[in-house]
Design a protein around this motif. Structure first.
Motif, short mmCIF file in Angstrom:
data_model
loop_
_atom_site.label_atom_id
_atom_site.label_comp_id
_atom_site.label_asym_id
_atom_site.label_seq_id
_atom_site.Cartn_x
_atom_site.Cartn_y
_atom_site.Cartn_z
N LEU A 222 28.88 49.47 -41.82
CA LEU A 222 27.53 49.92 -42.00
C LEU A 222 26.41 49.17 -42.79
O LEU A 222 25.36 49.41 -43.02
CB LEU A 222 27.49 51.17 -42.67
N LEU B 121 26.50 48.83 -45.89
CA LEU B 121 26.05 49.46 -47.14
C LEU B 121 26.01 48.71 -48.49
O LEU B 121 26.76 48.11 -48.89
CB LEU B 121 27.07 50.70 -47.50
N GLU B 122 24.86 48.75 -49.06
CA GLU B 122 24.37 48.00 -50.32
C GLU B 122 23.45 48.88 -51.10
O GLU B 122 22.92 49.93 -50.76
CB GLU B 122 23.61 46.71 -49.97
N ILE C 20 19.35 52.72 -51.31
CA ILE C 20 20.67 52.25 -50.64
C ILE C 20 20.13 51.71 -49.18
O ILE C 20 19.35 52.05 -48.64
CB ILE C 20 21.16 53.66 -50.21
N THR C 21 20.93 50.41 -48.85
CA THR C 21 20.40 49.85 -47.85
C THR C 21 21.58 50.07 -46.80
O THR C 21 22.76 49.69 -47.23
CB THR C 21 19.92 48.32 -48.33
N PHE C 22 21.04 50.11 -45.53
CA PHE C 22 22.39 49.88 -44.28
C PHE C 22 21.72 48.70 -43.85
O PHE C 22 20.71 48.49 -43.08
CB PHE C 22 22.14 51.05 -43.57
N THR D 114 16.85 50.65 -43.76
CA THR D 114 17.74 50.19 -42.67
C THR D 114 17.12 49.02 -42.36
O THR D 114 15.94 48.97 -41.93
CB THR D 114 17.92 51.18 -41.45
N LEU E 176 26.07 60.76 -51.10
CA LEU E 176 26.14 59.33 -51.21
C LEU E 176 25.36 58.98 -52.39
O LEU E 176 24.13 59.18 -52.29
CB LEU E 176 25.76 58.56 -50.20
N PRO F 249 23.63 47.94 -39.50
CA PRO F 249 24.90 48.82 -39.19
C PRO F 249 25.35 48.51 -37.60
O PRO F 249 24.31 48.65 -36.83
CB PRO F 249 24.24 50.26 -39.60
N VAL G 186 16.23 55.08 -48.90
CA VAL G 186 17.26 54.61 -47.94
C VAL G 186 16.53 53.58 -46.91
O VAL G 186 15.48 53.87 -46.12
CB VAL G 186 17.76 55.91 -47.04
N TRP H 86 32.14 52.08 -53.34
CA TRP H 86 30.72 52.73 -52.77
C TRP H 86 30.93 54.06 -52.63
O TRP H 86 29.80 54.83 -52.78
CB TRP H 86 30.55 52.04 -51.20
N GLN I 189 32.10 50.86 -44.96
CA GLN I 189 31.14 50.30 -45.60
C GLN I 189 30.87 48.83 -44.93
O GLN I 189 29.65 48.50 -44.84
CB GLN I 189 31.49 49.78 -47.16
#
Length: 726
Positions: free
Chosen positions: A661, A663-664, A672-674, A724, A691, A677, A722, A317, A658
């Motif tokens: 959170l 993270l993907e 970027i996906t959270f 979430t 990132l 988290p 981004v 990541w 990771q």
């Protein structure tokens, strides 16, 4: 060919004997490329029984003894410090009290300051020694540096006895240089060159002596270079030292500069993250195929397949380039034929490679050794994860023949009896008895403590095979081969059902450790079951039960999940694999827990390992520590011969970020996906800079807002989204 069974004599010829505790010596380590050094707190090396100290190059000890004295006495230690980036070791020393024959003190302690600054670069250990007189009178000081080179193979240093050795050659000396050399039984001459500037007052084949007259406040600088198998590019001295130091620091900055940067509200965790990054990039060696993390110092400073793949997964990541280098290097060293001594079969991925005399002579089987059952499916898994993380289809196309060969190995050689599970068993008595990551001889056993007969189908390997089928399907779709992709998905689902029916044990509340050669289940609770969560092999309705078992008081020590819980017959918190806590094992289990939504359990693991690091010098997580229960106001109990630093342990805290959170990454949509988290209790705010996804990057801040965790974008470069999910 028949594999070894429990009826065969049980030996551990390649284990690391615990004759000397590394914790007791508190060693300082330096590394660059195929060269590493281990010194004590004074900067000396003493090669007694079981001691790993010295300078090693390509699995040979090129300097076995190094001792500095002042007026024939060992200096007193003031401090010994590694730079935050591991670039240099600095040892500050001073003189003890010197008395004459009548007992009168002729020089009080702390009058002379000695500062040793040392680093390793391109096969050479460089040292600058600064000597300064803080006494009010002129002092005549004798500085003596004793040295020796035994040219011992690393396996000799680890305790392996040899019937014969090669020939030591007479040393050669000049005014400023000593050459020590040895020709091994393999016919290769190995040379150590020690150079001094300025030339010593006296130089012999075993010691350099300086007579220094220092006025009050005067200082003198001495330089030492120890070269392994190479001639210096420029003469030894000030220019040589500082040019090499400049290049070493630049190289470290360039490699670590690729990675995302982590900064939190907790200063101690910032130290943990910094040390993790520094250790990781010190252990990375630039191979012709790209960056490759060597496993650990002192015993495993070489290319290991399993260790490097898992390290690359943990860090994918934040720096995908590590994964690309690992894939390319392992593809270049993939087995293409059969060799029983090295457990090689076509398509199999490397276990480890060695360059020393004993490996060249096949006194040990590790010149290129393939005795790990999991490296091959892990290789395919990493390839799929790398493509998903980066979208780099070009690299996948380049190594696709190697991926195909690995997939073929799983079918043709991994599943030895055609029952749908992948088993292992060594081909000769010289190979490793157990070939999963828990490779000690007693790590696979039945509930009564009896050792399992081979061939053995270990639980986590089935999870990796499932992950390999899933990864193959994803890659094939991106390569436009939809029909084959569907076939692999069908196989993965079939394995999932079969694994559940055979490996899940209702009474244990988890998956059994393994199936033995008679297909009897090893009804033992273990951390291995957590790896079934890592790849998604576990059925959803089993996960809560498995997670509860893993996080129970019997399994979770407070510092992390034990390899074997206290309920099992062979539980021993001081063992290597039967009750200890391994940071990388915990990081992989945390990824699995997070995969199924158990992020708070992952955060609990994170808190345990972080708390352990606060009691450890340099905030550096070791290879493993003992599995004793966590006690209030006390730190963890250390394992005597744990490697430190160790790549996959260094990467564990980074991986846990990771997991918590969620993270993907999606390179196709630049997203970027959270995913739901969470933050562990010891962190209120976490920032991640640089990132990357695709050609863009973001700087984000993750912080608590009431009962929720919120993600804010501070800076954005490129068209990065981004998202979430709360």
């Amino acid at each position: 060919m028949a594999s070894a069974t429990a009826d065969s004599p049980v030996t551990e010829p390649y284990s690391v004997p615990a004759t000397n505790s590394l914790q007791e010596r508190r060693p300082n380590t330096l590394k660059h490329g195929d060269t590493f050094a281990v010194f004590d707190q004074n900067g000396d090396a003493y090669s007694g029984p079981g001691s790993p100290e010295g300078l090693f190059h390509r699995d040979t000890r090129h300097l076995s003894h190094l001792c500095l004295t002042i007026n024939s006495a060992r200096p007193l230690l003031l401090s010994s410090t590694l730079r935050d980036d591991n670039a240099t070791l600095t040892c500050d020393l001073t003189n003890p009290d010197f008395v004459d024959k009548n007992g009168e003190r002729r020089l009080r302690h702390d009058s002379i300051h000695l500062r040793r600054s040392r680093f390793v670069w391109n096969g050479t250990c460089y040292e600058r020694l600064l000597v300064r007189n803080f006494h009010e009178e002129t002092q005549l000081i004798e500085i003596r540096i004793d040295f020796a080179a035994d040219f011992a193979d690393l396996f000799e240093v680890r305790g392996k006895q040899r019937k014969r050795r090669g020939q030591m050659h007479p040393p050669t000396t000049t005014r400023h240089e000593v050459r020590l050399s040895y020709t091994g039984l393999d016919g290769l001459e190995r040379t150590t060159r020690l150079g001094f500037d300025p030339p010593p007052s006296t130089l012999t084949a075993a010691a350099a002596t300086y007579q220094l007259e220092l006025d009050p406040g005067e200082s003198r600088t001495l330089f030492l270079e120890v070269n392994c198998q190479r001639e210096p590019a420029i003469p030894i001295g000030h220019r040589s030292y500082f040019f090499a130091l400049r290049d070493a620091r630049r190289a470290l900055r360039a490699s670590s500069g690729r990675a995302a940067c982590i900064l939190s509200s907790n200063e101690v965790f910032n130290e943990v993250a910094q040390r993790s990054m520094s250790d990781l990039y010190m252990l990375i060696t630039e191979t012709p195929e790209g960056p490759y993390p060597y496993a650990g110092i002192p015993w495993f400073s070489t290319a290991f397949g399993r260790d490097a793949i898992i390290t690359a997964m943990e860090t994918l990541w934040l720096d995908p380039e590590i994964a690309r280098g690992v894939l390319a290097h392992l593809a270049a060293n993939q087995a293409t034929g059969f060799d029983p001594l090295s457990d090689a079969e076509p398509g199999k991925i490397l276990h480890e490679v060695r360059f020393g005399e004993m490996a060249e002579l096949r006194e040990v089987p590790f010149r290129r050794y393939y005795g790990s059952v999991d490296s091959t499916p892990l290789f395919v898994m990493l390839a799929g994860q790398y493509l998903q993380r980066t979208g780099d289809i070009g690299t996948i196309r380049q190594i696709w023949p190697n991926i195909e060969a690995a997939l073929t190995w799983i079918d043709d050689h991994g599943d030895r009896d055609g029952d749908g599970f992948v088993e292992y068993g060594r081909r000769t008595e010289d190979g490793l008895l157990n070939q999963g990551w828990k490779d000690s001889h007693d790590s696979v056993f039945h509930s009564d403590g009896s050792l399992a007969r081979g061939p053995i189908a270990i639980a986590e390997v089935q999870a990796y095979v499932y992950g390999a089928w899933e990864a193959a399907a994803r890659m094939l779709r991106d390569l436009g081969q939809e029909d084959r992709a569907v076939g692999f998905l069908r196989r993965s689902e079939e394995l999932r059902r079969q694994f559940d029916s055979v490996f899940f044990d209702e009474e244990l509340g988890t998956y059994v450790l393994a199936l033995d050669g008679d297909k009897r289940p090893c009804r033992v609770r273990s951390s291995n079951a957590g790896h079934a969560l890592l790849t998604g092999l576990a059925l959803t309705d089993r996960v809560e039960t498995v997670a509860k078992t893993l996080m129970s008081g019997a399994s979770f020590s407070g510092w992390g999940i034990r390899t074997i819980p206290v309920t099992e017959s062979r539980y021993n918190p001081m063992s290597y694999h039967n009750g200890s806590v391994w940071p990388h094992d915990n990081a992989l289990i945390a990824l699995g827990l997070a995969r199924y939504g158990f992020r708070h359990a992952a955060a609990r693991i994170f808190e345990g390992l972080f708390a352990a690091s606060t009691y450890i010098e340099l905030r550096r997580l070791p290879e493993l520590f003992c599995g004793f229960p966590r006690q209030r106001a006390q730190g963890p109990t250390f394992y005597p011969v744990a490697c430190i630093p160790q790549a996959w342990a260094a990467a564990a805290p980074l991986s846990l970020v990771q997991s918590c959170l969620g993270l993907e990454f999606n390179t196709k949509s630049m997203q970027i996906t959270f995913d739901t988290p969470v933050l562990p209790e010891f962190i209120e705010r976490l920032e991640i800079k640089q990132l990357k996804v695709g050609i863009g990057s973001v700087h984000v801040a993750v912080h608590r807002s009431g009962t929720r965790v919120v993600v804010d974008v501070i800076e954005r470069k490129g068209n990065v989204r981004v998202i979430t999910i709360l």
